[in-house]
Design a protein around this motif. Structure first.
Motif, PDB file in Angstrom:
ATOM      1  N   ILE A 106       0.842  -1.202   0.000  1.00 43.03           N
ATOM      2  CA  ILE A 106       0.000   0.000   0.000  1.00 43.03           C
ATOM      3  C   ILE A 106       0.875   1.249   0.000  1.00 43.03           C
ATOM      4  O   ILE A 106       0.627   2.194  -0.746  1.00 43.03           O
ATOM      5  CB  ILE A 106      -0.961  -0.007   1.213  1.00 43.03           C
ATOM      6  CG1 ILE A 106      -2.013  -1.115   1.039  1.00 43.03           C
ATOM      7  CG2 ILE A 106      -1.618   1.353   1.400  1.00 43.03           C
ATOM      8  CD1 ILE A 106      -2.849  -1.381   2.290  1.00 43.03           C
ATOM      9  N   ILE A 107       1.908   1.261   0.829  1.00 43.72           N
ATOM     10  CA  ILE A 107       2.814   2.410   0.906  1.00 43.72           C
ATOM     11  C   ILE A 107       3.459   2.676  -0.449  1.00 43.72           C
ATOM     12  O   ILE A 107       3.591   3.825  -0.873  1.00 43.72           O
ATOM     13  CB  ILE A 107       3.866   2.187   2.012  1.00 43.72           C
ATOM     14  CG1 ILE A 107       3.188   2.221   3.382  1.00 43.72           C
ATOM     15  CG2 ILE A 107       4.995   3.210   1.921  1.00 43.72           C
ATOM     16  CD1 ILE A 107       4.041   1.697   4.516  1.00 43.72           C
ATOM     17  N   ARG A 108       3.838   1.619  -1.151  1.00 39.43           N
ATOM     18  CA  ARG A 108       4.461   1.787  -2.479  1.00 39.43           C
ATOM     19  C   ARG A 108       3.516   2.459  -3.475  1.00 39.43           C
ATOM     20  O   ARG A 108       3.981   3.104  -4.408  1.00 39.43           O
ATOM     21  CB  ARG A 108       4.929   0.442  -3.010  1.00 39.43           C
ATOM     22  CG  ARG A 108       6.188  -0.053  -2.353  1.00 39.43           C
ATOM     23  CD  ARG A 108       6.709  -1.338  -3.007  1.00 39.43           C
ATOM     24  NE  ARG A 108       7.721  -1.927  -2.175  1.00 39.43           N
ATOM     25  CZ  ARG A 108       7.507  -2.914  -1.293  1.00 39.43           C
ATOM     26  NH1 ARG A 108       6.300  -3.458  -1.166  1.00 39.43           N
ATOM     27  NH2 ARG A 108       8.493  -3.380  -0.554  1.00 39.43           N
ATOM     28  N   THR A 109       2.197   2.334  -3.270  1.00 40.23           N
ATOM     29  CA  THR A 109       1.259   3.003  -4.194  1.00 40.23           C
ATOM     30  C   THR A 109       1.358   4.519  -4.082  1.00 40.23           C
ATOM     31  O   THR A 109       0.861   5.235  -4.949  1.00 40.23           O
ATOM     32  CB  THR A 109      -0.212   2.563  -3.973  1.00 40.23           C
ATOM     33  OG1 THR A 109      -0.696   3.035  -2.711  1.00 40.23           O
ATOM     34  CG2 THR A 109      -0.362   1.045  -4.090  1.00 40.23           C
ATOM     35  N   HIS A 110       2.012   5.004  -3.025  1.00 42.48           N
ATOM     36  CA  HIS A 110       2.237   6.444  -2.826  1.00 42.48           C
ATOM     37  C   HIS A 110       3.621   6.849  -3.322  1.00 42.48           C
ATOM     38  O   HIS A 110       4.070   7.958  -3.046  1.00 42.48           O
ATOM     39  CB  HIS A 110       2.089   6.800  -1.345  1.00 42.48           C
ATOM     40  CG  HIS A 110       0.681   6.703  -0.861  1.00 42.48           C
ATOM     41  ND1 HIS A 110      -0.138   7.808  -0.731  1.00 42.48           N
ATOM     42  CD2 HIS A 110      -0.064   5.626  -0.488  1.00 42.48           C
ATOM     43  CE1 HIS A 110      -1.325   7.404  -0.293  1.00 42.48           C
ATOM     44  NE2 HIS A 110      -1.299   6.096  -0.138  1.00 42.48           N
ATOM     45  N   LEU A 111       4.286   5.932  -4.029  1.00 40.55           N
ATOM     46  CA  LEU A 111       5.643   6.168  -4.524  1.00 40.55           C
ATOM     47  C   LEU A 111       6.598   6.434  -3.367  1.00 40.55           C
ATOM     48  O   LEU A 111       7.454   7.315  -3.410  1.00 40.55           O
ATOM     49  CB  LEU A 111       5.670   7.298  -5.553  1.00 40.55           C
ATOM     50  CG  LEU A 111       4.731   7.092  -6.753  1.00 40.55           C
ATOM     51  CD1 LEU A 111       4.744   8.319  -7.652  1.00 40.55           C
ATOM     52  CD2 LEU A 111       5.086   5.829  -7.516  1.00 40.55           C
ATOM     53  N   ILE A 112       6.435   5.633  -2.317  1.00 38.06           N
ATOM     54  CA  ILE A 112       7.261   5.716  -1.120  1.00 38.06           C
ATOM     55  C   ILE A 112       7.901   4.350  -0.895  1.00 38.06           C
ATOM     56  O   ILE A 112       7.218   3.323  -0.945  1.00 38.06           O
ATOM     57  CB  ILE A 112       6.402   6.093   0.114  1.00 38.06           C
ATOM     58  CG1 ILE A 112       5.796   7.485  -0.053  1.00 38.06           C
ATOM     59  CG2 ILE A 112       7.214   5.998   1.401  1.00 38.06           C
ATOM     60  CD1 ILE A 112       4.755   7.840   0.999  1.00 38.06           C
ATOM     61  N   ASP A 113       9.201   4.355  -0.621  1.00 39.30           N
ATOM     62  CA  ASP A 113       9.897   3.133  -0.257  1.00 39.30           C
ATOM     63  C   ASP A 113       9.619   2.866   1.218  1.00 39.30           C
ATOM     64  O   ASP A 113      10.042   3.653   2.078  1.00 39.30           O
ATOM     65  CB  ASP A 113      11.396   3.299  -0.504  1.00 39.30           C
ATOM     66  CG  ASP A 113      12.193   2.041  -0.199  1.00 39.30           C
ATOM     67  OD1 ASP A 113      11.718   1.163   0.553  1.00 39.30           O
ATOM     68  OD2 ASP A 113      13.328   1.949  -0.712  1.00 39.30           O
ATOM     69  N   PRO A 114       8.895   1.783   1.542  1.00 35.03           N
ATOM     70  CA  PRO A 114       8.535   1.537   2.940  1.00 35.03           C
ATOM     71  C   PRO A 114       9.745   1.365   3.856  1.00 35.03           C
ATOM     72  O   PRO A 114       9.652   1.660   5.053  1.00 35.03           O
ATOM     73  CB  PRO A 114       7.690   0.271   2.895  1.00 35.03           C
ATOM     74  CG  PRO A 114       7.796  -0.269   1.531  1.00 35.03           C
ATOM     75  CD  PRO A 114       8.347   0.771   0.640  1.00 35.03           C
ATOM     76  N   ALA A 115      10.878   0.945   3.337  1.00 35.18           N
ATOM     77  CA  ALA A 115      12.071   0.776   4.180  1.00 35.18           C
ATOM     78  C   ALA A 115      12.484   2.102   4.813  1.00 35.18           C
ATOM     79  O   ALA A 115      12.923   2.132   5.967  1.00 35.18           O
ATOM     80  CB  ALA A 115      13.230   0.197   3.361  1.00 35.18           C
ATOM     81  N   HIS A 116      12.317   3.198   4.085  1.00 37.76           N
ATOM     82  CA  HIS A 116      12.672   4.508   4.643  1.00 37.76           C
ATOM     83  C   HIS A 116      11.755   4.874   5.811  1.00 37.76           C
ATOM     84  O   HIS A 116      12.199   5.496   6.775  1.00 37.76           O
ATOM     85  CB  HIS A 116      12.622   5.601   3.579  1.00 37.76           C
ATOM     86  CG  HIS A 116      13.544   5.356   2.431  1.00 37.76           C
ATOM     87  ND1 HIS A 116      14.852   4.927   2.575  1.00 37.76           N
ATOM     88  CD2 HIS A 116      13.354   5.468   1.110  1.00 37.76           C
ATOM     89  CE1 HIS A 116      15.418   4.792   1.391  1.00 37.76           C
ATOM     90  NE2 HIS A 116      14.524   5.115   0.482  1.00 37.76           N
ATOM     91  N   LEU A 117      10.489   4.483   5.727  1.00 36.52           N
ATOM     92  CA  LEU A 117       9.562   4.753   6.827  1.00 36.52           C
ATOM     93  C   LEU A 117       9.862   3.837   8.004  1.00 36.52           C
ATOM     94  O   LEU A 117       9.901   4.288   9.150  1.00 36.52           O
ATOM     95  CB  LEU A 117       8.110   4.573   6.386  1.00 36.52           C
ATOM     96  CG  LEU A 117       7.614   5.440   5.241  1.00 36.52           C
ATOM     97  CD1 LEU A 117       6.112   5.273   5.073  1.00 36.52           C
ATOM     98  CD2 LEU A 117       7.965   6.894   5.440  1.00 36.52           C
ATOM     99  N   ARG A 118      10.087   2.577   7.732  1.00 33.81           N
ATOM    100  CA  ARG A 118      10.344   1.612   8.806  1.00 33.81           C
ATOM    101  C   ARG A 118      11.650   1.920   9.543  1.00 33.81           C
ATOM    102  O   ARG A 118      11.799   1.560  10.704  1.00 33.81           O
ATOM    103  CB  ARG A 118      10.325   0.199   8.256  1.00 33.81           C
ATOM    104  CG  ARG A 118       8.919  -0.190   7.783  1.00 33.81           C
ATOM    105  CD  ARG A 118       8.763  -1.646   7.460  1.00 33.81           C
ATOM    106  NE  ARG A 118       7.418  -1.932   6.989  1.00 33.81           N
ATOM    107  CZ  ARG A 118       6.361  -2.107   7.762  1.00 33.81           C
ATOM    108  NH1 ARG A 118       6.482  -2.000   9.074  1.00 33.81           N
ATOM    109  NH2 ARG A 118       5.184  -2.380   7.249  1.00 33.81           N
ATOM    110  N   ASN A 119      12.577   2.599   8.865  1.00 30.71           N
ATOM    111  CA  ASN A 119      13.850   2.996   9.484  1.00 30.71           C
ATOM    112  C   ASN A 119      13.846   4.446   9.967  1.00 30.71           C
ATOM    113  O   ASN A 119      14.884   4.948  10.402  1.00 30.71           O
ATOM    114  CB  ASN A 119      15.002   2.803   8.488  1.00 30.71           C
ATOM    115  CG  ASN A 119      15.216   1.349   8.158  1.00 30.71           C
ATOM    116  OD1 ASN A 119      15.100   0.486   9.014  1.00 30.71           O
ATOM    117  ND2 ASN A 119      15.519   1.066   6.903  1.00 30.71           N
ATOM    118  N   ASP A 120      12.695   5.120   9.847  1.00 27.49           N
ATOM    119  CA  ASP A 120      12.576   6.535  10.239  1.00 27.49           C
ATOM    120  C   ASP A 120      13.665   7.386   9.586  1.00 27.49           C
ATOM    121  O   ASP A 120      14.217   8.296  10.206  1.00 27.49           O
ATOM    122  CB  ASP A 120      12.625   6.696  11.770  1.00 27.49           C
ATOM    123  CG  ASP A 120      11.495   5.958  12.473  1.00 27.49           C
ATOM    124  OD1 ASP A 120      10.397   5.866  11.895  1.00 27.49           O
ATOM    125  OD2 ASP A 120      11.718   5.462  13.591  1.00 27.49           O
TER     126      ASP A 120
END
Length: 178
Positions: A106-120
């Protein structure tokens, strides 16, 4: 591209492109489209919350950037609160029964790499999102956007054309919740 206020045509256009691209709400997983826009109280919200950014010394010109905004429902905004992305993602998974792989999709549908969020990792997120949104605009226009919207290699600063959303009155500070 100049994206300085929520009311600018370019600002609205970028988020219309995100919706056309198929972004989905973090909590419900529903596509952000004309129907859900009104039914789910969709608005443009910070990915790295304002309160978290302030606590980490990130300048308003960076955390209020269009790069750090995405269409999300009121339900998701409440789940995010003022927490670190890693904390709010865990909360969404636990409270809404969403698996991490599903949420990452779901996060990738926003053109966001989820790893960057999970690592703050705000800086890596900002740099990657600049490239991703520039490509989205380029695909829509058939050419690169003026200014490119990419990070300055020497300073690491985001192109000011992407930077400040001066009318940020809809985003009150939300204190970190347990």
């Amino acid at each position: 591209m100049t994206l300085r206020t929520r009311s600018s045509a370019a600002y609205k256009g970028l988020h219309a492109l995100m919706m056309r691209h198929g972004c989905r709400d973090f909590v419900s997983g529903r596509p952000v489209d004309l129907m859900t826009f009104f039914e789910d109280s969709i608005d443009i919200h910070h990915v790295f919350p304002k309160a978290w950014c302030i606590r980490h010394g990130i300048a308003p010109g960076r955390f209020n950037s269009i790069l750090n905004k995405t269409p999300l429902s009121l339900l998701t905004k409440r789940a995010v609160g003022g927490n670190a992305p890693s904390a709010y993602l865990r909360r969404i998974e636990e409270r809404h029964g969403i698996g991490s792989d599903q949420l990452d999709g779901i996060i990738r549908t926003h053109l966001i790499d989820p790893a960057h969020l999970r690592n703050d990792d705000f800086e890596a997120f900002l740099a990657a999102r600049s490239v991703a949104l520039s490509r989205l605009v380029e695909d829509a226009m058939g050419r690169a956007p003026v200014g490119g919207g990419l990070s300055d290699e020497e300073t690491g600063a985001v192109d000011p054309g992407w930077a400040v959303d001066e009318d940020d009155s809809n985003d009150a500070l939300i204190e970190e919740s347990a």
